[in-house]
Enzyme design. Structure first.
Site, short mmCIF file in Angstrom:
data_model
loop_
_atom_site.label_atom_id
_atom_site.label_comp_id
_atom_site.label_asym_id
_atom_site.label_seq_id
_atom_site.Cartn_x
_atom_site.Cartn_y
_atom_site.Cartn_z
N MET A 1 24.18 37.08 43.76
CA MET A 1 24.31 35.85 44.53
C MET A 1 25.33 36.08 45.64
SD MET A 1 25.76 32.14 43.31
CE MET A 1 27.43 32.62 43.06
N PRO A 2 24.92 36.14 46.88
CA PRO A 2 25.90 36.20 47.97
C PRO A 2 26.67 34.89 48.08
CG PRO A 2 23.75 36.98 48.70
CD PRO A 2 23.56 36.33 47.37
#
Length: 62
Positions: A1-2
């Site tokens: 997850m950025p």
């Protein structure tokens, strides 16, 4: 997850933040191969009196 945290001077409109969020999300999806729904962006609006550049506050007291 950025997870992307953007710290900047306060004062941008919700429309400006939305446009920036779209553009950054598009870039992360295109260049990092992330899924759009996994990109999280947090805007941290900082008052000018809490920023200093070259030893000087951006919002100098009178």
């Amino acid at each position: 997850m950025p997870y992307i945290k953007i710290e900047m001077n306060e004062g941008r409109t919700p429309e400006q933040k939305a446009a920036l969020a779209r553009a950054i999300t598009d870039a992360v999806v295109e260049h990092a191969g992330a899924k759009r729904e996994s990109v999280w962006i947090v805007f941290d609006d900082v008052a000018r009196q809490n920023w200093a550049v070259a030893g000087e506050l951006l919002d100098k007291p009178a």
